[in-house]
Write a protein that holds these residues in place. Structure first.
Motif, PDB file in Angstrom:
ATOM      1  N   ASN A   1      39.953  31.130   3.229  1.00 36.08           N
ATOM      2  CA  ASN A   1      39.462  30.505   4.457  1.00 36.08           C
ATOM      3  C   ASN A   1      38.042  30.928   4.805  1.00 36.08           C
ATOM      4  O   ASN A   1      37.220  30.098   5.205  1.00 36.08           O
ATOM      5  CB  ASN A   1      40.413  30.825   5.614  1.00 36.08           C
ATOM      6  N   ALA A   2      37.728  32.202   4.630  1.00 37.59           N
ATOM      7  CA  ALA A   2      36.380  32.668   4.956  1.00 37.59           C
ATOM      8  C   ALA A   2      35.349  32.120   3.984  1.00 37.59           C
ATOM      9  O   ALA A   2      34.247  31.701   4.386  1.00 37.59           O
ATOM     10  CB  ALA A   2      36.348  34.202   4.951  1.00 37.59           C
TER      11      ALA A   2
ATOM     12  N   PHE B   1      40.514  20.385   8.222  1.00 41.86           N
ATOM     13  CA  PHE B   1      39.779  19.944   7.043  1.00 41.86           C
ATOM     14  C   PHE B   1      40.615  20.282   5.823  1.00 41.86           C
ATOM     15  O   PHE B   1      41.545  21.095   5.887  1.00 41.86           O
ATOM     16  CB  PHE B   1      38.392  20.590   6.956  1.00 41.86           C
ATOM     17  N   VAL B   2      40.315  19.622   4.709  1.00 41.64           N
ATOM     18  CA  VAL B   2      40.971  19.930   3.446  1.00 41.64           C
ATOM     19  C   VAL B   2      39.901  20.378   2.456  1.00 41.64           C
ATOM     20  O   VAL B   2      38.703  20.349   2.761  1.00 41.64           O
ATOM     21  CB  VAL B   2      41.754  18.723   2.887  1.00 41.64           C
ATOM     22  N   THR B   3      40.343  20.809   1.284  1.00 41.48           N
ATOM     23  CA  THR B   3      39.399  21.273   0.274  1.00 41.48           C
ATOM     24  C   THR B   3      39.642  20.570  -1.050  1.00 41.48           C
ATOM     25  O   THR B   3      40.739  20.076  -1.324  1.00 41.48           O
ATOM     26  CB  THR B   3      39.505  22.793   0.067  1.00 41.48           C
ATOM     27  N   VAL B   4      38.593  20.544  -1.873  1.00 42.36           N
ATOM     28  CA  VAL B   4      38.653  19.936  -3.194  1.00 42.36           C
ATOM     29  C   VAL B   4      37.872  20.808  -4.172  1.00 42.36           C
ATOM     30  O   VAL B   4      37.048  21.625  -3.771  1.00 42.36           O
ATOM     31  CB  VAL B   4      38.070  18.501  -3.193  1.00 42.36           C
TER      32      VAL B   4
ATOM     33  N   SER C   1      46.842  27.980   7.295  1.00 39.67           N
ATOM     34  CA  SER C   1      47.992  28.770   6.855  1.00 39.67           C
ATOM     35  C   SER C   1      48.367  28.439   5.412  1.00 39.67           C
ATOM     36  O   SER C   1      48.863  29.306   4.678  1.00 39.67           O
ATOM     37  CB  SER C   1      49.187  28.539   7.783  1.00 39.67           C
ATOM     38  N   ILE C   2      48.117  27.212   4.983  1.00 42.73           N
ATOM     39  CA  ILE C   2      48.337  26.852   3.571  1.00 42.73           C
ATOM     40  C   ILE C   2      47.338  27.598   2.705  1.00 42.73           C
ATOM     41  O   ILE C   2      47.685  28.173   1.661  1.00 42.73           O
ATOM     42  CB  ILE C   2      48.194  25.334   3.359  1.00 42.73           C
ATOM     43  N   ARG C   3      46.077  27.601   3.141  1.00 43.65           N
ATOM     44  CA  ARG C   3      45.044  28.269   2.350  1.00 43.65           C
ATOM     45  C   ARG C   3      45.285  29.775   2.257  1.00 43.65           C
ATOM     46  O   ARG C   3      44.976  30.400   1.229  1.00 43.65           O
ATOM     47  CB  ARG C   3      43.661  27.948   2.927  1.00 43.65           C
ATOM     48  N   ASP C   4      45.857  30.361   3.305  1.00 44.58           N
ATOM     49  CA  ASP C   4      46.200  31.783   3.229  1.00 44.58           C
ATOM     50  C   ASP C   4      47.205  32.038   2.115  1.00 44.58           C
ATOM     51  O   ASP C   4      47.107  33.050   1.397  1.00 44.58           O
ATOM     52  CB  ASP C   4      46.779  32.258   4.565  1.00 44.58           C
ATOM     53  N   ARG C   5      48.157  31.148   1.949  1.00 47.86           N
ATOM     54  CA  ARG C   5      49.161  31.318   0.898  1.00 47.86           C
ATOM     55  C   ARG C   5      48.559  31.052  -0.482  1.00 47.86           C
ATOM     56  O   ARG C   5      48.883  31.749  -1.449  1.00 47.86           O
ATOM     57  CB  ARG C   5      50.352  30.394   1.160  1.00 47.86           C
TER      58      ARG C   5
END
Length: 756
Positions: free
Chosen positions: A597-598, A525-528, A581-585
């Motif tokens: 992520n959480a 999924f992606v985020t906005v 892993s992108i969201r972690d960065r």
């Protein structure tokens, strides 16, 4: 069954005109929504897709950035959102065979409407140097072409990396990371052409370039001022929020050169009574002359100060800076000048003042009608002055509300898509990835066009959007694009930008919001981020339009590996494999995204921090909210000329044309119309139904002409006219821009009329 795309361009030279509507939405909107959806998707796919729009377990609408509340309707979409979804989820396909049958010259002669109606692009396409049509190309070869061009540049600053507001947070973060690791801050984006003026004004005055309100604040407001905005067409779900505010007792003032059906009466299609009767929204309509908003707000500010006891003295003393200088400038506001600038009457302004003084909680909403003028930034600063005077920032039911147009345009900026990044952001990026980001400012959209024109830029890579169709001064822009050595467009569908190319060109087809995204680690999924700072997930539910599509994060990651090679220590392959892993960065680089992520896994997502709203802390240069005192400006128009604003029709989203009707304004079957006040038309000898050329006038003396427009007598403000973009972008000079923000001044174009 979905219908086939039009074989030929429909005739647009004889639009039909009826009186404008007095209400928006209702049964007509439902019927139009279902008809368009069925044409593109068929009945079963329509139901399966629309029921997932804006749901917590569904996908974010690819249209506007208006937020959703915690409680969602089953049909959580508007008419124009449904059109956007239908265009993306269409069953129509643009295959290599289509490109073989349609050479570049043919595509260049087609309208934007025809191009968009052809369907989803299914494979990467390549226009070789000297070629007359696109041909299929493998992904590996496409990335090799990009690497050839980028590594051959004399400087990384000869490359331009443009972003459209539809791009997800994950893709945007990777895109700016790649550009900076490559060595440039040339990251123009669609914000440069719309709300850059808002960001410039708000950063200076309150310390953050975003709105300060939530949906709940709108519901609690005593007074909502909607200035330079047409929610009924551009942000239709906003009408539901205004309706709820009205039911709680709010008053609404609309400030606009044209009356708009959505602000007159909203027939809510979610309720039977709403469809039948509707809710009157406007309590006061101020039909202002184009560009007169700064003068209006300046006079209101003077009158608030003079009212005695009407200012929030404690707030001003504790939280603001510059009040004395501002108050002295406000004292100079003049009734005669204001009436000339605005075209309003004294009783109208006095009525607005009474409503301002009666309100303890005021919100001001605005859009392009304020942001696209030479004095746009000063105008928005004056709006902030009004709110600061009565302490209306940092309290429930009050604040600034710039209404963003594209569904993640605000998120892209948060992710670092900006040609003038803050040093703190670059420092954090460099620490996280072990790179050295460039510190010099890059090119915005206007300066990117100038760089292409002047030979200072040679490669344009566009992540979504329609760069050619969205930008000003069409002939200059297209000539500049054709000087490029390579143009690359990441796209779902065809638009004008694919027909105006550099010496070589690539079309890289990508997944849309509605598409399932499966990578090596599983479904992604992606985020906005919406217009009010809420970050949430978006998950497509449809099989991709073709097995040959790549997601935007995958495209960026593979391009980076091809261009940067082994010299890059960034784990691009891991980023493509798993977006978590992108969201972690992101969480380690951008404040407010801790434990990303959480937190985004929670239904509805999370709200980003906003210091002025949350704690009345203003991270400006002075440490306080800043009053400002710019000289009052408004456009001066020579005799025999009118001031033109470019705008959307109802069958349109930005440069995407869904159809040829503007139902609320009574115009059907064509787009080449110019709306002129009947009294102005009589003085200029423009008969209703006659045809005219629009010719803009600018200090450079260059003739910019938009030929063959049908004159429509319409209740615009005196001295003002209106016509649709992108057809009228040709009239907007490249160097006619807003002070400070450099946003094209597309809402104040001086035009004369010549026989067609």
């Amino acid at each position: 069954m979905a219908s086939k795309p039009p074989a030929g361009d429909p005739v647009q030279d004889a639009p039909q005109v009826a009186p404008p509507k007095q209400a928006a939405a209702g049964l007509a909107a439902i019927g139009h929504t279902l008809r368009i959806a069925q044409q593109q998707m068929g009945v079963a796919r329509t139901a399966r897709t629309l029921l997932k729009v804006n749901q917590k377990d569904g996908f974010d609408c690819p249209g506007c950035a208006w937020p959703e509340g915690d409680k969602r309707h089953t049909a959580e979409f508007c008419e124009n959102g449904a059109k956007a979804v239908a265009e993306e989820a269409t069953l129509r396909r643009v295959t290599p065979e289509f490109f073989a049958a349609h050479p570049l010259a043919d595509l260049a002669d087609r309208s934007g409407y025809w191009l968009g109606q052809q369907g989803r692009i299914t494979e990467p396409m390549y226009l070789p140097e000297g070629g007359d049509r696109y041909e299929a190309i493998s992904w590996e070869r496409a990335f090799a072409v990009i690497a050839e061009e980028l590594t051959a540049l004399a400087s990384p600053d000869e490359a331009l990396f443009y972003t459209s507001g539809r791009t997800s947070n994950e893709a945007a973060f990777l895109f700016q990371l790649f550009a900076r690791e490559f060595g440039t801050n040339n990251l123009p984006d669609c914000s440069n052409m719309c709300h850059e003026s808002s960001g410039s004004a708000l950063n200076e005055t309150i310390g953050i370039g975003k709105g300060s309100v939530s949906l709940e604040d709108l519901h609690q407001a005593d007074l909502i001022i909607v200035a330079g905005q047409n929610p009924g067409t551009n942000h239709p779900r906003m009408l539901s929020a205004l309706e709820q505010a009205k039911s709680a007792g709010a008053k609404i003032i609309s400030v606009n050169p044209l009356p708009e059906a959505g602000m007159e009466r909203f027939k809510n299609p979610q309720t039977p009574l709403g469809m039948l009767r509707g809710t009157a929204l406007n309590d006061l309509f101020l039909q202002i002359r184009i560009g007169g908003d700064q003068a209006l707000f300046r006079l209101l500010n003077k009158l608030v100060i003079e009212a005695g006891g009407a200012t929030d003295e404690a707030f001003i003393r504790e939280h603001t800076h510059g009040y004395e200088e501002f108050a002295a400038a406000a004292e100079e506001a003049d009734w005669a000048q204001t009436l000339t600038a605005t075209g309003l009457t004294r009783p109208e302004i006095e009525q607005a003042l009474a409503m301002v003084l009666a309100s303890e909680r005021t919100i001001v909403c605005w859009a392009m009608g304020l942001t696209q003028h030479k004095h746009a930034v000063a105008t928005i600063r004056e709006v902030v002055n009004l709110l600061l005077l009565r302490g209306n920032i940092g309290r429930p039911g009050a604040g600034v509300c710039p209404v963003r147009g594209h569904s993640n345009v605000q998120g892209d900026r948060t992710m670092g898509i900006f040609e003038r990044p803050a040093p703190a952001f670059l420092d954090a990026l460099d620490r996280e990835f072990g790179i050295t980001s460039p510190r010099g400012h890059g090119f915005d959209v206007v300066r990117s066009i100038e760089a292409l024109r002047d030979g200072k830029a040679k490669v344009l890579f566009a992540m979504g959007g329609n760069f050619v169709g969205a930008t000003p001064d069409t002939e200059v822009t297209e000539a500049a694009i054709r000087r490029a050595s390579l143009t690359v467009h990441v796209s779902t569908k065809l638009n004008r930008s694919h027909a105006v190319t550099g010496r070589r060109a690539l079309i890289l087809p990508t997944l849309g919001r509605t598409d399932k995204d499966v990578q090596a680690s599983g479904k992604q999924f992606v985020t906005v981020e919406d217009s009010m700072g809420m970050v949430h997930s978006s998950r497509g539910n449809l099989a991709p339009a073709s097995p040959h599509l790549l997601s935007e994060p995958a495209i960026v990651a593979r391009m980076a590996r091809a261009v940067l090679g082994a010299a890059s220590a960034t784990p691009w392959e891991d980023f493509e494999r798993d977006y978590a892993s992108i969201r972690d960065r992101i969480a380690r680089v951008i404040p407010g995204f801790e434990d990303f992520n959480a937190r985004v896994a929670r239904p509805g997502g999370f709200r980003l921090p906003h210091a002025p709203r949350d704690e009345r802390r203003f991270p400006t240069a002075t440490g306080k909210a800043n009053f400002t005192a710019a000289p009052v400006e408004y456009p001066k128009v020579p005799e025999g000329r009118l001031l033109l604003q470019t705008l959307r029709s109802h069958d349109q989203y930005n440069t995407t044309i869904y159809g040829l009707d503007d139902r609320y304004r009574g115009i059907t079957g064509g787009r080449r119309v110019v709306m002129v006040n009947p009294d102005d038309a009589t003085e200029l000898g423009l008969a209703d139904g006659s045809y005219t050329d629009l010719v803009s006038e600018w200090k450079d003396g260059v003739e910019r002409r938009a030929p063959g427009f049908r004159v429509v007598h319409y209740p615009t403000a005196r001295g003002c006219a209106a016509a649709y973009y992108p057809e009228t972008n040709v009239l907007v000079p490249l160097d006619s821009t807003a002070d400070t923000s450099n946003t094209p001044a597309s809402k104040s174009v001086v035009v004369r009329f010549e026989p067609a």
